[in-house]
Design a protein around this motif. Structure first.
Motif, short mmCIF file in Angstrom:
data_model
loop_
_atom_site.label_atom_id
_atom_site.label_comp_id
_atom_site.label_asym_id
_atom_site.label_seq_id
_atom_site.Cartn_x
_atom_site.Cartn_y
_atom_site.Cartn_z
N GLN A 97 0.84 -1.20 0.00
CA GLN A 97 0.00 0.00 0.00
C GLN A 97 0.87 1.25 0.00
N ALA A 98 0.28 2.36 -0.45
CA ALA A 98 1.05 3.59 -0.61
C ALA A 98 0.31 4.79 -0.04
N ALA A 99 1.12 5.72 0.50
CA ALA A 99 0.60 7.02 0.94
C ALA A 99 1.34 8.09 0.16
N ILE A 100 0.61 9.05 -0.40
CA ILE A 100 1.28 10.17 -1.06
C ILE A 100 1.29 11.37 -0.12
N VAL A 101 2.47 11.94 0.08
CA VAL A 101 2.59 13.13 0.91
C VAL A 101 2.57 14.35 -0.01
N ASP A 102 1.45 15.09 0.00
CA ASP A 102 1.30 16.35 -0.74
C ASP A 102 1.43 16.19 -2.26
N GLY A 103 1.03 17.24 -2.95
CA GLY A 103 1.22 17.28 -4.39
C GLY A 103 0.16 18.10 -5.08
N PRO A 104 0.51 18.66 -6.25
CA PRO A 104 -0.45 19.47 -7.00
C PRO A 104 -1.36 18.67 -7.90
N GLU A 105 -1.04 17.39 -8.17
CA GLU A 105 -1.79 16.62 -9.17
C GLU A 105 -1.68 15.14 -8.82
N THR A 139 8.61 17.43 5.57
CA THR A 139 8.59 18.77 6.15
C THR A 139 7.87 19.80 5.28
N GLY A 140 7.22 19.37 4.19
CA GLY A 140 6.39 20.28 3.40
C GLY A 140 7.17 21.49 2.94
N ASP A 141 6.60 22.68 3.24
CA ASP A 141 7.27 23.94 2.89
C ASP A 141 7.80 24.64 4.15
N ALA A 142 8.02 23.89 5.23
CA ALA A 142 8.58 24.49 6.45
C ALA A 142 10.11 24.47 6.35
N LEU A 143 10.69 23.29 6.48
CA LEU A 143 12.15 23.15 6.30
C LEU A 143 12.42 22.64 4.90
N THR A 146 18.24 11.72 10.49
CA THR A 146 16.91 11.81 9.86
C THR A 146 17.01 12.35 8.43
N TRP A 147 16.29 11.70 7.51
CA TRP A 147 16.20 12.20 6.14
C TRP A 147 15.13 13.28 6.07
N ILE A 148 15.47 14.42 5.49
CA ILE A 148 14.52 15.51 5.31
C ILE A 148 13.94 15.44 3.89
N PHE A 149 12.63 15.21 3.83
CA PHE A 149 11.91 15.19 2.55
C PHE A 149 11.06 16.46 2.49
N CYS A 150 11.48 17.44 1.71
CA CYS A 150 10.67 18.64 1.55
C CYS A 150 9.91 18.57 0.24
#
Ligand SMILES: [Fe+2]
Length: 278
Positions: A39-47, A145-149, A179-183
């Motif tokens: 199974q998969a989870a998508i973190v954020d995105g425009p499309e 971390t989205g658009d924070a870091l 920790t890996w940072i995924f922005c």
């Protein structure tokens, strides 16, 4: 065309239970597909199109959407899935503080709450300042971390105040250094160009600038990056660096620099002047 032509290879979490796949979206957004047990989870995105294509290619089923904040290029994937009639069956995790703005939200979450994906626990971390309600998510050694870091920087202060952003960055900076940072954007090269104007004698930064320039020249992504690298080179995490303080005092002679928040605010103000792009 996307600014990344060669996405980062998949990143396994420390236990190997989660694997994160990069999904380049729009022109510089980076969607992160977290896969476990088919199974998969998508973190954020425009499309949604490339996300669904990635799931097909990997042979996994999209079950979950995780949102950090409510900007259109982060909840656009929710809207696109809804248009395709696919959002209804999904679990949608997002900040309770802005619940009404998140299409399909099923799991409103609050700061410091523990959530689970495929049985793996994750922590919700408050990271406001870019936008009210913005949260980050930490699973094992993975932080979204989205658009924070950002790698090499941090997000624009739409909501503010500077203290909210600095508090959020401090929460992220306190995570284990491996920790890996995924922005959510491929902005590293421009971020580091600015960083270098503040700390030209920081050897870790000089090395990183050269490494990132070479990778970007080949169309490669520069996200994720280890928190340890961010702590050594990201100016928004370095409010006590003597070289950074001296540079700020020279560039913004009227700016107070007597507290970490003041230093953060001055760094933000200087970056927003975009002198480093000239
Ligand atoms: Fe944003």
């Amino acid at each position: 065309m996307h600014c990344v032509t060669t996405p980062s290879p998949p990143t396994p979490s420390a236990s190997g239970r989660l694997v994160v796949h990069a999904v380049p979206l729009a022109t510089d957004n980076l969607g992160w597909l977290v896969v476990a047990d088919g199974q998969a989870a998508i973190v954020d995105g425009p499309e949604a199109g490339p996300v669904l294509a990635a799931c097909d290619a990997l042979g996994v089923v999209l079950t979950t959407v995780i949102n950090t904040h409510t900007h259109g290029d982060h909840i656009g994937v929710n809207r696109d899935l809804a248009r395709r009639g696919l959002l209804g069956g999904l679990r949608v995790i997002g900040p309770a503080a802005v619940a009404a703005q998140i299409p399909g939200l099923t799991d409103p979450v609050r700061p410091e709450q523990t959530i689970h994906f495929a049985g793996v626990p994750g922590r919700v971390i408050l990271t406001e300042g870019h936008l009210d309600g913005h949260v980050s998510y930490h699973f094992e050694d993975l932080a979204f971390t989205g658009d924070a870091l950002f790698t090499g920087g941090s997000g624009f202060l739409f909501s503010g105040p500077p203290s909210a952003m600095l508090e959020g960055l401090a929460r992220l900076a306190a995570l284990p250094p491996e920790t890996w940072i995924f922005c959510a954007h491929e902005y590293t090269e421009d971020n580091l160009r600015f960083a270098l104007t503040l700390e030209p004698d920081n050897p870790a930064l000089v090395r990183r600038v050269a490494d990132v320039a070479a990778r970007r020249a080949r169309g490669e992504a520069t996200v994720p990056e280890r928190l340890a690298v961010e702590l050594a080179t990201n100016p928004f995490l370095r409010t006590t660096s003597p070289e950074l303080l001296a540079s700020l005092a020279r560039e913004l002679p009227d700016a107070p620099l007597d507290t970490p928040v003041a230093v953060y605010a001055a760094t933000r103000r200087l970056k927003d002047l975009k002198r480093h792009r000239r």
